[in-house]
Each structure stands twice: as C-alpha cells, then as structure tokens.
Design a protein around this motif. Structure first.
Motif, PDB file in Angstrom:
ATOM      1  N   ASP A  99       0.826  -1.205   0.000  1.00 24.45           N
ATOM      2  CA  ASP A  99       0.000   0.000   0.000  1.00 24.45           C
ATOM      3  C   ASP A  99       0.861   1.255   0.000  1.00 24.45           C
ATOM      4  O   ASP A  99       0.455   2.302  -0.507  1.00 24.45           O
ATOM      5  CB  ASP A  99      -0.919   0.015   1.222  1.00 24.45           C
ATOM      6  N   VAL A 100       2.046   1.163   0.586  1.00 23.62           N
ATOM      7  CA  VAL A 100       2.960   2.298   0.648  1.00 23.62           C
ATOM      8  C   VAL A 100       4.372   1.775   0.858  1.00 23.62           C
ATOM      9  O   VAL A 100       4.571   0.724   1.481  1.00 23.62           O
ATOM     10  CB  VAL A 100       2.559   3.280   1.783  1.00 23.62           C
ATOM     11  N   VAL A 101       5.345   2.488   0.320  1.00 24.56           N
ATOM     12  CA  VAL A 101       6.761   2.161   0.497  1.00 24.56           C
ATOM     13  C   VAL A 101       7.386   3.240   1.365  1.00 24.56           C
ATOM     14  O   VAL A 101       7.238   4.435   1.080  1.00 24.56           O
ATOM     15  CB  VAL A 101       7.500   2.084  -0.860  1.00 24.56           C
ATOM     16  N   HIS A 102       8.072   2.820   2.429  1.00 28.09           N
ATOM     17  CA  HIS A 102       8.791   3.786   3.262  1.00 28.09           C
ATOM     18  C   HIS A 102      10.287   3.534   3.127  1.00 28.09           C
ATOM     19  O   HIS A 102      10.759   2.415   3.316  1.00 28.09           O
ATOM     20  CB  HIS A 102       8.397   3.680   4.735  1.00 28.09           C
ATOM     21  N   ILE A 103      11.042   4.602   2.829  1.00 24.63           N
ATOM     22  CA  ILE A 103      12.487   4.498   2.610  1.00 24.63           C
ATOM     23  C   ILE A 103      13.208   5.233   3.730  1.00 24.63           C
ATOM     24  O   ILE A 103      13.043   6.441   3.900  1.00 24.63           O
ATOM     25  CB  ILE A 103      12.880   5.095   1.239  1.00 24.63           C
ATOM     26  N   ALA A 104      14.015   4.495   4.495  1.00 27.76           N
ATOM     27  CA  ALA A 104      14.684   5.066   5.670  1.00 27.76           C
ATOM     28  C   ALA A 104      16.041   5.665   5.348  1.00 27.76           C
ATOM     29  O   ALA A 104      16.531   6.508   6.100  1.00 27.76           O
ATOM     30  CB  ALA A 104      14.836   3.992   6.745  1.00 27.76           C
TER      31      ALA A 104
END
Length: 413
Positions: free
Chosen positions: A113-118
């Motif tokens: 649903d969403v990609v989070h990039i740290a």
C-alpha cells in the motif's frame, strides 16, 4: 454452557477494527548493527506490526560475523535480503546495491500500500524508482546530517551536489519525516517539501537508573563518591570529541578523582586513548549491558553538532544521567538549561566547558536535573511515535488515491 444474549451487546461500544496495511520498509541499516537509524527503525517496524500491519522489511544482507551475534528477530516480519557492500569508514555497516528491477518484480507480485524508505543510499534510490514506476505512494526519512558531516570528511566541494541529490530524492516522495522542528525549518529553507515532524521515542524501562551498579563503576576505577563523566556513541571526528576532552580537563583541574568513560568504538579511539590515557574505554555495548553503562554515569557529555536527533541524549536522560549538550537536535528541543540538563549555544565550545564545570561542581543540582531529565524522557513513548509515523503513511496513501466525484443530481436539461 453459557449462552450469549445478543440483546445486551452495544455495538457502538465496540472498537472499530484497525485497517491493516501492507507496508514495505526499505533501509540500509538494521540491528544487530548499532546506530541510531538501525535501532529506531527496528522500534518503528515492531510498532507497526503490533498495530496489525503486514510489514515487508527490505535491507542488505549483513556479514556472517555480525549475523552470528544477532538475536532472533520478529518472525512475523517478512524480510527480503539484498546484496550489500561495506561502507567506507564504517566496516560494520553495509550499503545496498542498485536493485530497481528486482524490486519492481517483487512489488508487482505482492503490491504494498505504501513504500517507506529510511536511507538514501543505492538501495533507497532503487526503491524510490521502483515505487514510482509502479505508481506506489512513497514516504522517506531524513536521518543524517550529510551537510554537517562534510566539514569533518573533507567533502566541502561535494556538499552542494550531495544536498542537491538529497533534495531531489526527498521531493520525489509524498512525505518526508524529520525528527525535530528545527530540522524541518532548516530543510524547508533549503527547498525540501512535504516535511512532517516525527520524533524519536526511548525505552524508559530498559534505560533506567535502577540499573546502576557499584561493581561496574569500581571496574572503571571509580569509588562510591567519585564523579563519573561519560560519552556513548561512535568515536569519530564528526562527534566533536575534542570539546569533550577540554571539558574533562577543566573538571579534572578542580577534582582530580573524576573518571571519564567512553562507550563505543570508531577511528578516533587510539587518539583519544593517547590524549586521555586514564580514561576507560568500554567498547561497543548493546541492550541491557548498554543501559547499565549509562546508569553508571553521573554526567553525560554530548558535544556533537551533526545529529538530526541524537538518540543517546534521551537514553542518557532516561537512565538518570545529568546531560550537558549543545543547543541542537534532541537536546535543543527537550532540555531547558539548568532544569532538566545543561545547554551551551551551538558551537560555543567555551560555554560547553563552563556548563560542564558547573554541573560537576554541584552534586545536589546534578541530582535534581537528572530527576527532571528522566521525567522528560518518560514522556517519549514509542507507541505515540509509531502512531505519528502511521499517520504520515496514511496521508501519503490518501494523497495518491484519486478523488471520488459524485454524479450530479440535477435533472438533465
């Protein structure tokens, strides 16, 4: 057998079920690596899983030596390991390699649903490209002060290109999370967009003054009434440790029985040992062992000016240490000088030394400040931080969803 009378059920009193999301989290550092980004991302991932989300964690495969020391991870998190290369100057860390094609294939089969990039390294850039190729919502973290690190690693000529790359990277995201309001203002002035402040929590049950050990202090050469000053973190140029040594020397001139403890490792260890041969070097610590080292300190000195947050500040406060720091990052936002810590103006080295002398000279004030610092840290609960993080993810998902246009109810002419 008991029967259930459905007439007694008040539907309005039942909590609405939490809507589970499928989340892809991409990071180039993660435990058992020991650094602020790795540890805070692990807490967020665990918190998201506890909030009923399906988390896919994508990170470089770590060295066999490091993995042999790793505790059993969260088996409910779907880990996808990629190729990795050693990071220059940081031998225990690995960065990812370009992986856009593999990520497109992965997310085409199991669409998040969403990609989070740290992190903004090669793996992070690949994740951004893959997500945009698939029209997925993307959020990111700004976690490292690259522009501040430049002066310590002779990157002056590269500072503008690096900042340009970071601005391009984050402005392609639907939202970028920053740890402090000060950082949000700084980045906004530099052209960064869609910034959201999401701080950092601290585990006040682990980092607790109750872990103080007289036996550990004795192993450092400290008596019951001796003042122990210390630092926790990487022993590296960007941490500004020359100021710490100046503060230590100033206090030692007043009270020769003061002890200095370094917890951590890095390229400056040999130089620091030469300049302060009587100091105790505890090496890299983690978990409850790290918490016990914090609790053994009376005064925590943190002279770094390159942090975006500085988790060690809140860990020291939670551990019952009186803190002396510069007015920046977490310290600048959480500490009221003379109340729950001591602050020096950013870059004012003489003021840092003076604040350390004041703190070292008054045991009663030190105890009162440490107590207030612990109270401040106890309010930084990770569950609240995870809820804010989740809210930013939801806003990014909503930003990508097309608005629904209702058909007109007007009769045709």
């Amino acid at each position: 057998m008991n029967t259930l009378d459905t007439d007694d059920i008040l539907v309005d009193d039942l909590p609405a079920p939490r809507h589970s999301r499928r989340l892809a989290v991409v990071t180039e550092t993660y435990p058992p690596e020991v650094n602020g980004v790795a540890m805070s991302m692990a807490r967020v991932v665990d918190g998201l899983h506890r909030r009923n989300h399906d988390v896919q964690l994508i990170r470089p495969r770590q060295s066999a030596k490091l993995m042999s020391r790793a505790p059993t991870g969260n088996r409910e998190v779907d880990e996808v390991l990629t190729k990795g290369l050693p990071v220059p100057l940081y031998p225990n860390l690995r960065m990812g390699v370009p992986s856009k094609r593999a990520l497109v294939k992965l997310w085409s089969l199991k669409r998040p649903d969403v990609v989070h990039i740290a992190t903004e390294g090669p793996l992070g850039w690949s994740a951004l490209q893959a997500a945009q190729h698939l029209a997925l919502p993307v959020t990111s973290d700004y976690r490292t002060n690259f522009h501040a690190y430049g002066r310590h690693y002779r990157l002056g000529l590269l500072s503008k290109p690096i900042m340009g790359y970071l601005r391009k990277f984050h402005n392609r995201c639907d939202a970028t999370m920053v740890p402090t309001e000060t950082m949000r203002v700084l980045l906004a002035e530099r052209g960064f967009e869609r910034l959201h402040v999401v701080g950092r929590g601290v585990d006040a049950q682990r980092f607790d003054p109750a872990r103080r050990s007289d036996a550990m202090r004795a192993s450092w050469g400290a008596g019951l009434d001796d003042l122990v000053m210390g630092y926790v973190g990487r022993l590296a140029p960007e941490k500004n440790l020359g100021v710490l040594l100046a503060a230590y020397e100033a206090v030692k001139a007043q009270r020769p029985n003061v002890k200095l403890v370094f917890v951590g490792d890095g390229p400056l260890r040999a130089e620091l040992a030469t300049r302060a041969p009587e100091a105790h070097f505890a090496g890299q610590r983690s978990g409850d062992d790290l918490a016990a080292h914090y609790a053994g300190l009376d005064l925590f000195l943190f002279p770094s000016l390159t942090e975006t947050f500085g988790n060690v500040t809140t860990e020291a406060m939670a551990s019952g240490c009186a803190v002396v720091a510069f007015e920046s990052a977490a310290a600048g936002e959480l500490i009221r000088s003379g109340v729950n810590g001591w602050l020096a103006g950013a870059g004012r080295e003489a003021d840092f030394v003076a604040a350390t002398r004041v703190a070292a000279a008054d045991a009663q004030a030190r105890r009162a400040v440490a107590e207030q610092g612990r109270a401040t840290a106890r309010r930084l609960d990770w569950s609240d931080i995870t809820a804010r993080f989740e809210a930013v993810l939801e806003s990014a998902i909503a930003r990508q969803q097309p608005a629904v246009t209702l058909p007109s109810l007007q009769p045709a002419a």
